[in-house]
Design an enzyme around this catalytic site. Structure first.
Site, PDB file in Angstrom:
ATOM      1  N   HIS A  73       0.841  -1.206   0.000  1.00  0.00           N
ATOM      2  CA  HIS A  73       0.000   0.000   0.000  1.00  0.00           C
ATOM      3  C   HIS A  73       0.870   1.248   0.000  1.00  0.00           C
ATOM      4  O   HIS A  73       1.731   1.400   0.855  1.00  0.00           O
ATOM      5  CB  HIS A  73      -0.914   0.012   1.239  1.00  0.00           C
ATOM      6  CG  HIS A  73      -2.114  -0.865   1.083  1.00  0.00           C
ATOM      7  ND1 HIS A  73      -3.303  -0.623   1.712  1.00  0.00           N
ATOM      8  CD2 HIS A  73      -2.296  -1.978   0.331  1.00  0.00           C
ATOM      9  CE1 HIS A  73      -4.172  -1.559   1.360  1.00  0.00           C
ATOM     10  NE2 HIS A  73      -3.592  -2.392   0.541  1.00  0.00           N
ATOM     11  N   TYR A 198      -9.836   5.556   6.835  1.00  0.00           N
ATOM     12  CA  TYR A 198     -10.171   5.881   8.228  1.00  0.00           C
ATOM     13  C   TYR A 198     -11.220   6.981   8.199  1.00  0.00           C
ATOM     14  O   TYR A 198     -11.022   8.002   7.538  1.00  0.00           O
ATOM     15  CB  TYR A 198      -8.940   6.396   8.985  1.00  0.00           C
ATOM     16  CG  TYR A 198      -7.871   5.356   9.262  1.00  0.00           C
ATOM     17  CD1 TYR A 198      -6.935   5.013   8.282  1.00  0.00           C
ATOM     18  CD2 TYR A 198      -7.775   4.744  10.506  1.00  0.00           C
ATOM     19  CE1 TYR A 198      -5.939   4.079   8.544  1.00  0.00           C
ATOM     20  CE2 TYR A 198      -6.778   3.803  10.772  1.00  0.00           C
ATOM     21  CZ  TYR A 198      -5.869   3.473   9.792  1.00  0.00           C
ATOM     22  OH  TYR A 198      -4.888   2.547  10.047  1.00  0.00           O
ATOM     23  N   PRO A 290      -5.627   0.586  18.478  1.00  0.00           N
ATOM     24  CA  PRO A 290      -5.299   0.075  17.140  1.00  0.00           C
ATOM     25  C   PRO A 290      -5.265   1.127  16.030  1.00  0.00           C
ATOM     26  O   PRO A 290      -4.776   0.838  14.941  1.00  0.00           O
ATOM     27  CB  PRO A 290      -6.397  -0.960  16.878  1.00  0.00           C
ATOM     28  CG  PRO A 290      -7.506  -0.604  17.797  1.00  0.00           C
ATOM     29  CD  PRO A 290      -6.890   0.037  18.994  1.00  0.00           C
ATOM     30  N   LYS A 294      -0.136   0.060  15.207  1.00  0.00           N
ATOM     31  CA  LYS A 294       1.241   0.015  15.687  1.00  0.00           C
ATOM     32  C   LYS A 294       1.559  -1.198  16.582  1.00  0.00           C
ATOM     33  O   LYS A 294       2.719  -1.510  16.818  1.00  0.00           O
ATOM     34  CB  LYS A 294       1.558   1.299  16.482  1.00  0.00           C
ATOM     35  CG  LYS A 294       1.629   2.534  15.611  1.00  0.00           C
ATOM     36  CD  LYS A 294       2.941   2.585  14.855  1.00  0.00           C
ATOM     37  CE  LYS A 294       2.932   3.549  13.704  1.00  0.00           C
ATOM     38  NZ  LYS A 294       2.886   2.928  12.386  1.00  0.00           N
ATOM     39  N   TYR A 381       2.952   7.057  10.436  1.00  0.00           N
ATOM     40  CA  TYR A 381       2.114   5.918  10.047  1.00  0.00           C
ATOM     41  C   TYR A 381       2.967   4.794   9.461  1.00  0.00           C
ATOM     42  O   TYR A 381       2.740   3.617   9.740  1.00  0.00           O
ATOM     43  CB  TYR A 381       1.075   6.396   9.032  1.00  0.00           C
ATOM     44  CG  TYR A 381      -0.026   5.402   8.739  1.00  0.00           C
ATOM     45  CD1 TYR A 381      -1.087   5.235   9.620  1.00  0.00           C
ATOM     46  CD2 TYR A 381      -0.001   4.626   7.576  1.00  0.00           C
ATOM     47  CE1 TYR A 381      -2.093   4.322   9.364  1.00  0.00           C
ATOM     48  CE2 TYR A 381      -1.007   3.710   7.306  1.00  0.00           C
ATOM     49  CZ  TYR A 381      -2.048   3.567   8.202  1.00  0.00           C
ATOM     50  OH  TYR A 381      -3.044   2.656   7.936  1.00  0.00           O
TER      51      TYR A 381
END
Ligand code: RFL
Ligand code: PHB
Length: 394
Positions: A73, A198, A290, A294, A381
């Site tokens: 990704h 998200y 979550p 991580k 991220y």
């Protein structure tokens, strides 16, 4: 009495990966797990790997299927009240991510370990770990065993026995509990989008993730007191669709769930991560919410530091890396704890307070307009590099 170099408690990803790396370096270890192999392999948890975790799994010799089946990704999407913004992870941070389920990692590591794990080890206890002769005792099939070792690795998760065995005056714990949970659903339907989405919505947070091109993993924020029985599949799909931007929701494929569970959200860090010859790694030492994925990646980075330190000790007799383990691991843990807390705060509905929502919207605006802000998200991220600095001195 049996003698081994390193005794590892817990055969989750941290314990299995540590045992694999040590085994490849010629270090003898014993891995003790309370549950059955089947039970551990079935737990549906994380799905997103930072590239440093990918590389570590490859170094451990278990990367072959992961590289074939994992999905690379390059970006991630944030949605706010129907508005959508993509963060170009590769362009902004120069790193990408891999979607590959924790269940698959667990399977690959189990296969490589072939027989080195004692499953269903009952009543595991650790002794004398602040001396030169630590011991581990356990019962298997009604027979008690005592094993003497040089070191103990506590990879036994948040509810494990290792952290709990440390006298309370020697450990400091930092914790934050969030006032909601995540309801997760796994289904064999194609993901609604080829990247993760998200969502911050007035009905609450949602996340569109995946395990493969034909298997989706979705989450919706839910009240802490809810139980899975409160959420029949139709209710989950309806709620998810209501929270997604309209054009995304319109193409959502639904189907029967193959797994459904509710997880509470928690931030937790225990300091230090070393007590004499006992070393904590992974969820045994820290939990992150979550949001940002991580948890598993932190377990992998702890294991990298710990395995390097143990290998150096057995090869050259150098103790410094073992002595520095706690400080170096905690430096990275706190960076991930900060990001996971921040990202959780940005994306969830905490209350009906309109001021709080306006601040979230302003932050989202800033991310869409400022490359510096988006870059900070992309760097965190995709995983911060290991730092040489030692900002914490527990
Ligand atoms: P684990 O995976 O909890 O493994 C610990 C192992 O130790 C065993 N154990 C014992 N064995 C012997 N004797 C004892 N007394 C023992 N006590 C415990 C346990 O049976 C278990 O097999 O910890 P590890 O290896 O540190 O790995 C950490 C990751 O599993 C964890 O960080 C992530 O899965 C966290 N997490 C998630 N992370 C993400 O990045 N994305 C997610 O979507 C995500 N979902 C989750 C999660 C964790 C969850 N938990 C812990 C409840 C969902 C859930 C439900
Ligand atoms: C998942 O696929 O389970 C997942 C992905 C990203 C997250 C959390 C969970 O932030």
């Amino acid at each position: 009495m049996a003698k081994i170099q390193v005794a590892i408690v817990g055969a989750g990803p941290a314990g299995l990966l540590l045992s694999q790396l040590l085994h490849r370096a010629g270090i003898e270890c014993l891995l003790l797990e309370r549950h059955t192999r089947d039970y551990v392999e079935r737990r549906i948890r994380a799905g997103l790997l930072e590239w440093t975790s990918v590389e570590l799994l490859r170094d451990a010799g278990v990367g072959e299927r992961m590289m074939r089946e994992g999905l690379v990704h390059h970006g991630v999407v944030l949605a706010f009240d129907g508005r959508v913004h993509r963060i170009d992870l590769a362009g902004l941070a120069g790193r990408h991510m891999l979607v590959y389920g924790q269940t698959e990692i667990q399977r690959d590591l189990d296969e490589a370990a072939a027989g080195r794990t004692v499953w269903e080890a009952e009543d595991v206890k650790i002794h004398e770990f602040e001396t030169a002769h630590p011991q581990v005792t356990y019962t298997r099939d009604g027979v008690s065993h005592t094993v003497e070792c040089d070191f103990i690795a506590g990879c036994d998760g948040y509810h494990g026995v290792c952290r709990a065995s440390v006298p309370s005056g020697r450990i400091r714990e930092f914790e934050r509990i969030y006032p909601f949970g995540w309801l997760g659903i796994l289904a064999d339907v194609p993901p609604v989008h080829d990247e993760l989405i998200y969502v911050n919505h007035s009905r609450g947070f949602a996340l569109c993730s995946m395990r493969s091109r034909t298997r989706s993993r979705y989450y919706v924020q839910c009240p802490l007191q809810d139980r899975v029985e409160d959420w029949p599949d139709e209710r989950v799909w309806g709620e998810l669709k209501a929270r997604l931007p309209e054009q995304v929701g319109a193409r959502l494929d639904t189907g029967p769930s193959i797994e459904k569970s509710i997880a509470p959200l928690r931030s937790f860090v225990a300091e230090p991560m070393r007590f004499g010859r006992l070393f904590l790694a992974g969820d045994a030492a820290h939990i992150v919410p979550p949001t940002g994925a991580k948890g598993l990646n932190l377990a992998a980075s702890d294991v990298r530091l710990l395995s390097d330190a143990l290998i150096e000790y057995y090869r050259d007799g150098r103790e410094t890396p073992l002595e520095e383990y706690s400080q170096r691991a905690l430096a990275r843990v706190w960076m991930a704890a900060r990001f996971s807390w921040w990202f959780t705060t940005l994306m969830h509905k905490f209350s009906d307070d309109p001021f709080a929502h306006k601040l979230q919207l302003a932050e989202f605006e800033y991310l869409t307009e400022s490359e510096a802000a988006a870059k900070a998200v992309a760097e965190n991220y995709t995983g911060l590099p290991f730092s040489q600095a030692h900002p914490h001195h527990p």
